[in-house]
Motif scaffolding. Structure first.
Motif, PDB file in Angstrom:
ATOM      1  N   UNK A  68     -13.552   0.659 -25.442  1.00  0.00           N
ATOM      2  CA  UNK A  68     -12.406   1.512 -25.769  1.00  0.00           C
ATOM      3  C   UNK A  68     -12.541   2.918 -25.188  1.00  0.00           C
ATOM      4  N   UNK A  69     -13.699   3.218 -24.574  1.00  0.00           N
ATOM      5  CA  UNK A  69     -13.869   4.549 -23.979  1.00  0.00           C
ATOM      6  C   UNK A  69     -14.105   4.432 -22.489  1.00  0.00           C
ATOM      7  N   UNK A  70     -13.449   5.316 -21.737  1.00  0.00           N
ATOM      8  CA  UNK A  70     -13.605   5.335 -20.290  1.00  0.00           C
ATOM      9  C   UNK A  70     -13.790   6.779 -19.852  1.00  0.00           C
ATOM     10  N   UNK A  71     -14.727   6.985 -18.928  1.00  0.00           N
ATOM     11  CA  UNK A  71     -14.894   8.329 -18.369  1.00  0.00           C
ATOM     12  C   UNK A  71     -14.046   8.471 -17.114  1.00  0.00           C
ATOM     13  N   UNK A  72     -13.399   9.627 -16.952  1.00  0.00           N
ATOM     14  CA  UNK A  72     -12.821  10.008 -15.662  1.00  0.00           C
ATOM     15  C   UNK A  72     -13.712  11.139 -15.159  1.00  0.00           C
ATOM     16  N   UNK A  73     -14.226  10.966 -13.955  1.00  0.00           N
ATOM     17  CA  UNK A  73     -15.216  11.930 -13.460  1.00  0.00           C
ATOM     18  C   UNK A  73     -14.508  13.011 -12.668  1.00  0.00           C
ATOM     19  N   UNK A  74     -14.496  14.197 -13.221  1.00  0.00           N
ATOM     20  CA  UNK A  74     -13.624  15.274 -12.743  1.00  0.00           C
ATOM     21  C   UNK A  74     -14.048  15.960 -11.461  1.00  0.00           C
ATOM     22  N   UNK A  75     -13.365  17.072 -11.152  1.00  0.00           N
ATOM     23  CA  UNK A  75     -13.500  17.704  -9.834  1.00  0.00           C
ATOM     24  C   UNK A  75     -14.629  18.730  -9.743  1.00  0.00           C
ATOM     25  N   UNK A  76     -15.514  18.793 -10.726  1.00  0.00           N
ATOM     26  CA  UNK A  76     -16.430  19.922 -10.806  1.00  0.00           C
ATOM     27  C   UNK A  76     -17.725  19.782 -10.051  1.00  0.00           C
ATOM     28  N   UNK A  77     -17.699  19.145  -8.917  1.00  0.00           N
ATOM     29  CA  UNK A  77     -18.871  19.123  -8.047  1.00  0.00           C
ATOM     30  C   UNK A  77     -18.510  19.933  -6.818  1.00  0.00           C
ATOM     31  N   UNK A  78     -19.025  21.166  -6.718  1.00  0.00           N
ATOM     32  CA  UNK A  78     -18.552  22.071  -5.655  1.00  0.00           C
ATOM     33  C   UNK A  78     -18.801  21.530  -4.255  1.00  0.00           C
ATOM     34  N   UNK A  79     -19.842  20.733  -4.110  1.00  0.00           N
ATOM     35  CA  UNK A  79     -20.132  20.195  -2.791  1.00  0.00           C
ATOM     36  C   UNK A  79     -19.136  19.096  -2.437  1.00  0.00           C
ATOM     37  N   UNK A  80     -18.811  18.275  -3.461  1.00  0.00           N
ATOM     38  CA  UNK A  80     -17.869  17.182  -3.207  1.00  0.00           C
ATOM     39  C   UNK A  80     -16.508  17.696  -2.754  1.00  0.00           C
ATOM     40  N   UNK A  81     -16.040  18.772  -3.382  1.00  0.00           N
ATOM     41  CA  UNK A  81     -14.671  19.216  -3.100  1.00  0.00           C
ATOM     42  C   UNK A  81     -14.593  20.186  -1.917  1.00  0.00           C
ATOM     43  N   UNK A  82     -15.723  20.373  -1.250  1.00  0.00           N
ATOM     44  CA  UNK A  82     -15.744  21.232  -0.058  1.00  0.00           C
ATOM     45  C   UNK A  82     -14.922  20.561   1.044  1.00  0.00           C
ATOM     46  N   UNK A  83     -13.830  21.212   1.503  1.00  0.00           N
ATOM     47  CA  UNK A  83     -12.954  20.534   2.471  1.00  0.00           C
ATOM     48  C   UNK A  83     -13.600  20.443   3.852  1.00  0.00           C
ATOM     49  N   UNK A  84     -13.145  19.457   4.605  1.00  0.00           N
ATOM     50  CA  UNK A  84     -13.738  19.233   5.925  1.00  0.00           C
ATOM     51  C   UNK A  84     -13.603  20.453   6.830  1.00  0.00           C
ATOM     52  N   UNK A  85     -12.447  21.128   6.737  1.00  0.00           N
ATOM     53  CA  UNK A  85     -12.223  22.291   7.603  1.00  0.00           C
ATOM     54  C   UNK A  85     -13.250  23.395   7.366  1.00  0.00           C
ATOM     55  N   UNK A  86     -13.672  23.549   6.097  1.00  0.00           N
ATOM     56  CA  UNK A  86     -14.631  24.621   5.801  1.00  0.00           C
ATOM     57  C   UNK A  86     -16.004  24.286   6.380  1.00  0.00           C
ATOM     58  N   UNK A  87     -16.362  23.017   6.389  1.00  0.00           N
ATOM     59  CA  UNK A  87     -17.627  22.622   7.026  1.00  0.00           C
ATOM     60  C   UNK A  87     -17.544  22.917   8.524  1.00  0.00           C
ATOM     61  N   UNK A  88     -16.381  22.638   9.117  1.00  0.00           N
ATOM     62  CA  UNK A  88     -16.196  22.941  10.546  1.00  0.00           C
ATOM     63  C   UNK A  88     -16.337  24.446  10.803  1.00  0.00           C
ATOM     64  N   UNK A  89     -15.776  25.265   9.890  1.00  0.00           N
ATOM     65  CA  UNK A  89     -15.926  26.722  10.018  1.00  0.00           C
ATOM     66  C   UNK A  89     -17.400  27.108   9.996  1.00  0.00           C
ATOM     67  N   UNK A  90     -18.133  26.515   9.061  1.00  0.00           N
ATOM     68  CA  UNK A  90     -19.556  26.835   8.912  1.00  0.00           C
ATOM     69  C   UNK A  90     -20.302  26.504  10.209  1.00  0.00           C
ATOM     70  N   UNK A  91     -19.980  25.355  10.770  1.00  0.00           N
ATOM     71  CA  UNK A  91     -20.666  24.940  12.003  1.00  0.00           C
ATOM     72  C   UNK A  91     -20.303  25.874  13.154  1.00  0.00           C
ATOM     73  N   UNK A  92     -19.020  26.269  13.201  1.00  0.00           N
ATOM     74  CA  UNK A  92     -18.586  27.178  14.268  1.00  0.00           C
ATOM     75  C   UNK A  92     -19.376  28.482  14.218  1.00  0.00           C
ATOM     76  N   UNK A  93     -19.616  28.986  13.016  1.00  0.00           N
ATOM     77  CA  UNK A  93     -20.385  30.226  12.878  1.00  0.00           C
ATOM     78  C   UNK A  93     -21.850  29.977  13.204  1.00  0.00           C
ATOM     79  N   UNK A  94     -22.382  28.869  12.690  1.00  0.00           N
ATOM     80  CA  UNK A  94     -23.809  28.587  12.881  1.00  0.00           C
ATOM     81  C   UNK A  94     -24.164  28.420  14.354  1.00  0.00           C
ATOM     82  N   UNK A  95     -23.170  28.043  15.171  1.00  0.00           N
ATOM     83  CA  UNK A  95     -23.451  27.826  16.595  1.00  0.00           C
ATOM     84  C   UNK A  95     -23.654  29.122  17.366  1.00  0.00           C
ATOM     85  N   UNK A  96     -23.221  30.262  16.787  1.00  0.00           N
ATOM     86  CA  UNK A  96     -23.470  31.528  17.475  1.00  0.00           C
ATOM     87  C   UNK A  96     -24.979  31.721  17.620  1.00  0.00           C
TER      88      UNK A  96
END
Lengths: 377, 349
Positions: free
Chosen positions: A64-92
């Protein structure tokens, strides 16, 4: 360290857990009597998700009980574009790019930081933004950039690092700031149609900083119970029982199970540093959830010399979530991870497609790793 | 005592000059040969030579293994790269049931390495090998320009002889068998994290780096029917158990409360969000024995200095899906233990 552990053991006592399991089962049975679907409880924080899986708490829950696993993992919700930004900077060439460890494997549209490091970028793991500042001091001829990630929990430590950089007159240091805020995101979730959640286990470490009051809108506007919870298995079981009791009595409110850490007013010094250093972004992108208004912060104009977006003249990349990814449906509890066709097929921890497969705190990764779901079905 | 490397010169550091000519000869003679002094092996030859009849007196199969060692930092609480390189290869022989006979050692040295550091590491290797009654009989040295390697890489190769009676194999586990380990898990991985010095946790954890051949021989003497042995190194206990379950086509169950773990290692894992099941060990023997031999095996391990903390940690299930490893936790729940996917990375919160 031994003192810490003594306290840990008390929150993992199997006998106490058995009492709570029994109480939860009885309470859930009473609630379920008048319903045609399971009681769905969302744990907001990735740390809670991790504990639920690590201790296999879900396996001990009544049907009778079910967990919904919410959005509170900051790494999980990191968007792909922001990772691309990080790589663009790291390449300098002049840049030493510093990050928390678990962001290393998050895939952007152009690969991950771990792949960028293999391709020659100077990317280093740190355990705190102060470690990154120390690197800047030790390497005056390099530009040290810290990838500032996380919710309100990690925001104050980055804010204090910026204040210290200013005080120490360290100029070769900047932030790629992707701090995000949980309150607007909870509201966005609650405003989704067919949101099936009946109550929340609230994020303890965010509340430690912001206090419990910002969560009042859940019971007041949406009739949702929320119990701010600690991260040990007994904390979560007790919080779950408190949520169930609120559901049973029909009196939703904000309760604080994590009193040993969370003051009702939060941490005023931390909030003052946050208010001084950051300003709200008009909108912020989330992997799996899309764009949510006012759900992130950036450095306030007074501190923009420390803003890597400005220093490297960065236009933030936009990279939508990949096709076939149903993280949004999993995040809001509409489907379970294994109902997604990508789960365990084209989306695995080694090669994650969606947010929830990225970090061990993500629900899909946790199912895959801890329940051997990769071989099911 | 004569300093074996006095006079090698070069400002106390290895230089590219040590990669050839007289400087290399001096380094080899005064450091490596002076430390390892392999007896009964003529040093002027290009290869070590073994009397086959003498080897055959110890068993009917030759065991042969190699491993390369890279670690940062080179020296850490409880060991150094040299001790790792000797123990690691001895252990790979030991878990096959082999009695170690001889080792080779090859060094790739980055120019600039302090001769003092190299000497400490070579001395450490020599004393580990001597304590194990094994000679380092052949080797090689290369010096590479700065940046071409990280200070020092060592490759060791070992040969050993397996007695007729012993037939241990990772594929030999049977339902009902019992799984033991000789002591607390994850000490090496935790020690290296602490030794890197960027955690500032104020705890000291020593690596468990140790040669396991004597412990393995003791176990085999007490329980000749040992089915399988593995040293749980990189990938930790989880790595060994997943390999065992797959190779033997069995399901394996371990109990969380039975796993030996030092409080300081458990604490470090809590803080960093690491799982001790996946932390590296360098002196941990995982053994699988038939159920009826479990108590004898446990007593034999515990009677040995390297097995004082030995424990029965689980068993091979009577049923279940081949390849599955399951951890039973304190709350009666269970979770799958899977093959590690790359290095563990510390979590953000």
């Amino acid at each position: 360290m031994n003192g810490t552990l003594r306290f840990i053991d008390e929150f993992r006592d199997p006998a106490l857990a058995e009492n709570l399991f029994a109480e939860i089962a009885v309470t859930a049975a009473r609630i379920a009597a008048g319903r045609d679907r399971p009681v769905t409880i969302m744990e907001v924080c990735g740390g809670h998700t991790h504990t639920i899986f690590r201790y296999a708490l879900e396996a001990r829950m009544p049907e009778t009980i079910q967990f919904a696993h919410g959005p509170g993992c900051p790494v999980c919700v990191l968007p792909r574009g922001r990772v691309d930004d990080a790589i663009a900077i790291a390449r300098h060439k002049e840049v030493i790019f510093t990050t928390f460890g678990d962001a290393m494997r998050v895939p952007g549209a152009q690969g991950s930081l771990i792949q960028a490091r293999a391709a020659g970028a100077d990317i280093r793991l740190v355990y705190s933004p102060l470690d990154a500042l120390a690197l800047a001091k030790a390497n005056p001829d390099r530009e040290v950039v810290f990838f500032a990630l996380g919710f309100e929990t990690t925001m104050p430590s980055t804010a204090l690092t910026i204040l210290r950089a200013a005080r120490s007159n360290i100029k070769n240091f900047s932030l790629l700031c992707h701090h995000i805020t949980i309150i607007p995101t909870l509201r966005a979730l609650l405003e989704q149609p067919d949101f099936p959640v009946d109550g929340f286990i609230g994020p303890g470490h965010v509340a430690m900083v912001i206090g419990t009051r910002p969560f009042q809108f859940l019971p007041e506007e949406f009739g949702q119970p929320l119990v701010v919870s600690g991260f040990e298995p007994l904390d979560i079981l007790q919080s779950l029982l408190m949520v169930l009791r609120q559901i049973e009595t029909g009196k939703p409110q904000v309760e604080n199970q994590y009193r040993r850490v969370v003051p009702e007013d939060g941490n005023k010094a931390a909030m003052a540093a946050v208010a001084e250093v950051y300003e709200t972004r008009p909108e912020c992108e989330w992997r799996g959830l899309g764009t949510i208004a006012e759900s992130g912060v950036r450095l306030a104009p007074a501190w923009e010399v420390y803003d890597a977006e400005k220093r490297f003249d960065l236009t933030l990349h936009q990279a939508p979530d990949p096709e076939g990814c149903r993280c949004n449906d999993v995040l809001v509890g509409r489907i379970r991870p294994w109902d997604c066709a990508a789960f365990g097929t084209i989306c695995t921890p080694e090669n994650p497609l969606g947010a929830l497969m990225v970090s061990s705190e993500g629900a899909c990764a946790a199912y895959y790793q801890y329940q051997g779901m990769k071989r099911a079905g | 005592m004569n300093d074996p490397i006095a006079g090698i010169g070069s400002g106390g550091r290895v230089t590219l000059a040590h990669g050839g000519g007289t400087a290399m000869r001096d380094l080899i003679e005064r450091l490596f040969l002076a430390s390892f002094h392999p007896q009964g092996f003529p040093v002027q030859e290009d290869q070590a030579r073994f009397d086959l009849a003498a080897l055959a007196g110890h068993g009917d199969r030759l065991a042969f293994t190699t491993d390369s060692f890279v670690v940062e930092p080179l020296e850490f609480a409880g060991g150094d790269i040299g001790k790792l390189a000797v123990c690691g290869t001895l252990n790979d022989l030991a878990v096959g049931g082999a009695r170690p006979v001889a080792l080779s050692a090859a060094f790739i040295i980055e120019e600039g390495l302090e001769l003092e550091t190299l000497r400490r590491i070579v001395t450490s290797m020599a004393s580990q090998a001597a304590a194990a009654g094994v000679s380092i009989v052949t080797g090689d040295t290369k010096v590479v320009p700065r940046g071409a390697c990280d200070r020092l890489f060592i490759t060791t190769t070992g040969i050993g002889v397996i007695a007729e009676a012993h037939h241990v194999s990772i594929a030999a586990a049977r339902p009902g068998d019992v799984i033991l380990v000789n002591g607390p898990l994850g000490d090496h991985g935790a020690a290296i994290l602490c030794a890197r010095g960027d955690l500032a946790l104020g705890v000291s954890i020593e690596s468990d780096c140790a040669p396991l051949h004597d412990l393995a021989a003791t176990l085999l003497a007490a329980v000749p029917q040992v089915r399988a042995m593995r040293d749980a190194t990189r990938g930790g206990l989880a790595g060994v158990l997943t390999e065992l379950a797959e190779a033997s086509r069995v399901a394996v169950t371990i109990e969380e409360k039975a796993l030996p773990l030092r409080p300081e290692v458990a604490g470090l894992c809590e803080i960093l969000g690491l799982d001790p099941l996946y932390l590296a060990n360098e002196g941990k023997l995982v053994a699988v024995v038939p159920q009826e031999a479990a108590e004898v095996a446990l007593a034999a391990l515990r009677a040995h200095p390297l097995g004082a903390g030995a424990a029965i940690i689980g068993r091979v299930a009577d049923a279940g899906r081949a390849g599955d490893v399951t951890l039973l936790n304190r709350f009666g729940g269970h979770r799958a233990v899977t093959m590690p996917a790359g290095e563990q990375l510390p979590r953000i919160c």
